[in-house]
Design an enzyme around this catalytic site. Structure first.
Site, PDB file in Angstrom:
ATOM      1  N   ASN A   8       0.868  -1.175   0.000  1.00  0.00           N
ATOM      2  CA  ASN A   8       0.000   0.000   0.000  1.00  0.00           C
ATOM      3  C   ASN A   8       0.911   1.232   0.000  1.00  0.00           C
ATOM      4  O   ASN A   8       1.460   1.597   1.033  1.00  0.00           O
ATOM      5  CB  ASN A   8      -0.893  -0.046   1.251  1.00  0.00           C
ATOM      6  N   TRP A   9       1.051   1.832  -1.168  1.00  0.00           N
ATOM      7  CA  TRP A   9       1.980   2.976  -1.292  1.00  0.00           C
ATOM      8  C   TRP A   9       1.399   4.260  -0.689  1.00  0.00           C
ATOM      9  O   TRP A   9       2.095   5.243  -0.556  1.00  0.00           O
ATOM     10  CB  TRP A   9       2.304   3.221  -2.763  1.00  0.00           C
ATOM     11  N   LYS A  10       0.102   4.237  -0.380  1.00  0.00           N
ATOM     12  CA  LYS A  10      -0.574   5.434   0.150  1.00  0.00           C
ATOM     13  C   LYS A  10      -0.322   6.632  -0.777  1.00  0.00           C
ATOM     14  O   LYS A  10      -0.320   6.446  -1.991  1.00  0.00           O
ATOM     15  CB  LYS A  10      -0.136   5.686   1.590  1.00  0.00           C
ATOM     16  N   HIS A  92      -9.794   1.279   4.560  1.00  0.00           N
ATOM     17  CA  HIS A  92      -8.543   1.489   5.294  1.00  0.00           C
ATOM     18  C   HIS A  92      -8.793   2.504   6.410  1.00  0.00           C
ATOM     19  O   HIS A  92      -9.568   3.443   6.232  1.00  0.00           O
ATOM     20  CB  HIS A  92      -7.462   1.992   4.330  1.00  0.00           C
ATOM     21  N   GLU A  94      -7.179   4.930   7.425  1.00  0.00           N
ATOM     22  CA  GLU A  94      -6.913   6.334   7.051  1.00  0.00           C
ATOM     23  C   GLU A  94      -8.089   6.922   6.271  1.00  0.00           C
ATOM     24  O   GLU A  94      -8.362   8.113   6.346  1.00  0.00           O
ATOM     25  CB  GLU A  94      -5.602   6.420   6.255  1.00  0.00           C
ATOM     26  N   GLU A 164      -5.775  -4.710  10.596  1.00  0.00           N
ATOM     27  CA  GLU A 164      -4.798  -3.628  10.723  1.00  0.00           C
ATOM     28  C   GLU A 164      -5.111  -2.799  11.972  1.00  0.00           C
ATOM     29  O   GLU A 164      -5.922  -1.863  11.917  1.00  0.00           O
ATOM     30  CB  GLU A 164      -4.879  -2.713   9.500  1.00  0.00           C
ATOM     31  N   GLY A 170       1.986   2.671  10.794  1.00  0.00           N
ATOM     32  CA  GLY A 170       2.948   3.769  10.646  1.00  0.00           C
ATOM     33  C   GLY A 170       3.613   4.208  11.943  1.00  0.00           C
ATOM     34  O   GLY A 170       4.226   5.266  11.993  1.00  0.00           O
ATOM     35  N   SER A 210       2.938  -1.609  10.531  1.00  0.00           N
ATOM     36  CA  SER A 210       4.372  -1.608  10.836  1.00  0.00           C
ATOM     37  C   SER A 210       5.069  -2.931  10.497  1.00  0.00           C
ATOM     38  O   SER A 210       5.965  -3.381  11.212  1.00  0.00           O
ATOM     39  CB  SER A 210       4.625  -1.245  12.304  1.00  0.00           C
ATOM     40  N   GLY A 231       2.745  -1.081   4.358  1.00  0.00           N
ATOM     41  CA  GLY A 231       2.727   0.343   4.008  1.00  0.00           C
ATOM     42  C   GLY A 231       4.143   0.868   3.812  1.00  0.00           C
ATOM     43  O   GLY A 231       4.764   0.646   2.773  1.00  0.00           O
ATOM     44  N   GLY A 232       4.657   1.526   4.833  1.00  0.00           N
ATOM     45  CA  GLY A 232       5.977   2.177   4.765  1.00  0.00           C
ATOM     46  C   GLY A 232       7.074   1.316   4.146  1.00  0.00           C
ATOM     47  O   GLY A 232       7.826   1.783   3.281  1.00  0.00           O
TER      48      GLY A 232
HETATM   49  P1  PGA Z   1       2.461   0.653   7.690  1.00  0.00           P
HETATM   50  O1  PGA Z   1       1.027   0.793   6.996  1.00  0.00           O
HETATM   51  O2  PGA Z   1       3.061  -0.633   7.209  1.00  0.00           O
HETATM   52  O3  PGA Z   1       3.220   1.858   7.235  1.00  0.00           O
HETATM   53  O4  PGA Z   1       2.227   0.634   9.158  1.00  0.00           O
HETATM   54  C1  PGA Z   1       0.212  -0.325   6.786  1.00  0.00           C
HETATM   55  C2  PGA Z   1      -1.089   0.115   6.187  1.00  0.00           C
HETATM   56  O5  PGA Z   1      -1.609   1.159   6.565  1.00  0.00           O
HETATM   57  O6  PGA Z   1      -1.653  -0.576   5.311  1.00  0.00           O
END
Ligand code: PGA
Length: 250
Positions: A8-10, A92, A94, A164, A170, A210, A231-232
């Site tokens: 997930n590149w966001k 998600h 977010e 999640e 994050g 994370s 994500g990150g």
């Molecule tokens: P993260 O994000 O790996 O940066 O914690 C995961 C996500 O939100 O899908």
């Protein structure tokens, strides 16, 4: 079913050139991977510029549930399908937080994704580390029940669930594999009640929050997760390739 590792590149990176570079590096790095399915979910606008192949699928980070019409700024599932997407992340945290998405709108999106033959990745998770009042169970149960409302068992095979925990996203504070295992079992119990045991056993449940190369295998080995939502760490080609390759070597 092969484990799914989803990037997930966001809202990253900032240009198509960088997106192509990252995509091509990952593509090269996972070329010979056999036992893992890898999906990249970039921002919408990069989708037409990325050339998927047999080692890498494309997914979107969101969608709208209507097919077409006066919905300024929205992207339909059909548009995503026409760009070669096979997966859509829905709900998600977010999106729930910054864009005020509710279980009701999430349910509509999941239905639209399924109707178009794509696979929704429904994200669920509690906000606070100890689950807040009532623990994690109430939140997750409600999100699943409402998110999957009136979705028939004939369509459930296409659904992916991602656990999640919001406090782990994050923050560098990943959920312990033992705790993720408890929640994995809890999710399967809810699915058994809503559908049946064999559906619950087949449904892929992923972990996200994370994830990095150090902790990734723990979720696949100890927690019984069928994949990861990254994500990150998915923005660092070497680390992401490492996660995929480690999973392939399991
Ligand atoms: P993260 O994000 O790996 O940066 O914690 C995961 C996500 O939100 O899908």
């Amino acid at each position: 079913m092969k484990p799914l590792i989803i990037a997930n590149w966001k809202m990253n990176p900032q240009s198509l050139t960088e997106a192509k570079e990252l995509f091509e590096l990952v593509k090269k790095g996972v070329k010979d991977v056999k036992k893992v399915e890898v999906v990249i979910c970039p921002p919408f606008i990069y989708l037409p510029g990325l050339e998927k192949d047999s080692s890498l699928e494309l997914g979107a980070q969101d969608c709208f549930w209507k097919e077409s019409g006066p919905f300024t700024g929205a992207i339909s599932v059909k548009m995503l399908k026409n760009l070669g997407c096979q997966f859509v992340i829905v709900g998600h945290s977010e999106r729930r937080c910054h864009f005020r998405e509710t279980d009701l709108t999430i349910n509509k999106k999941i239905k639209a994704v399924l109707e178009n033959g794509l696979r929704p990745i429904l994200c669920v998770g509690e906000k606070e580390e100890r689950g807040g009042k009532g623990g994690f169970s109430t939140v997750i149960k409600t999100q699943i029940e409402k998110g999957l409302k009136k979705i028939p068992s004939s369509q459930i095979n296409d659904i992916v669930l991602a656990y999640e925990p919001v406090w782990a996203i994050g923050t560098g504070k990943a959920c312990k594999p033992a705790q993720a295992k408890v929640i994995n079992l809890f999710i399967r119990k809810i699915i058994t009640k809503l559908y049946n045991r064999s559906i619950a056993e087949e449904l892929p449940v992923l972990y996200g929050g994370s994830v990095n190369r150090e902790n990734a295998l723990g979720y696949l080995k100890e927690s019984g997760m069928k994949g990861l939502l990254v994500g990150g760490a998915s923005l660092k080609s070497e680390e992401f390739i490492g996660i995929v390759r480690d999973a392939d070597n399991l």
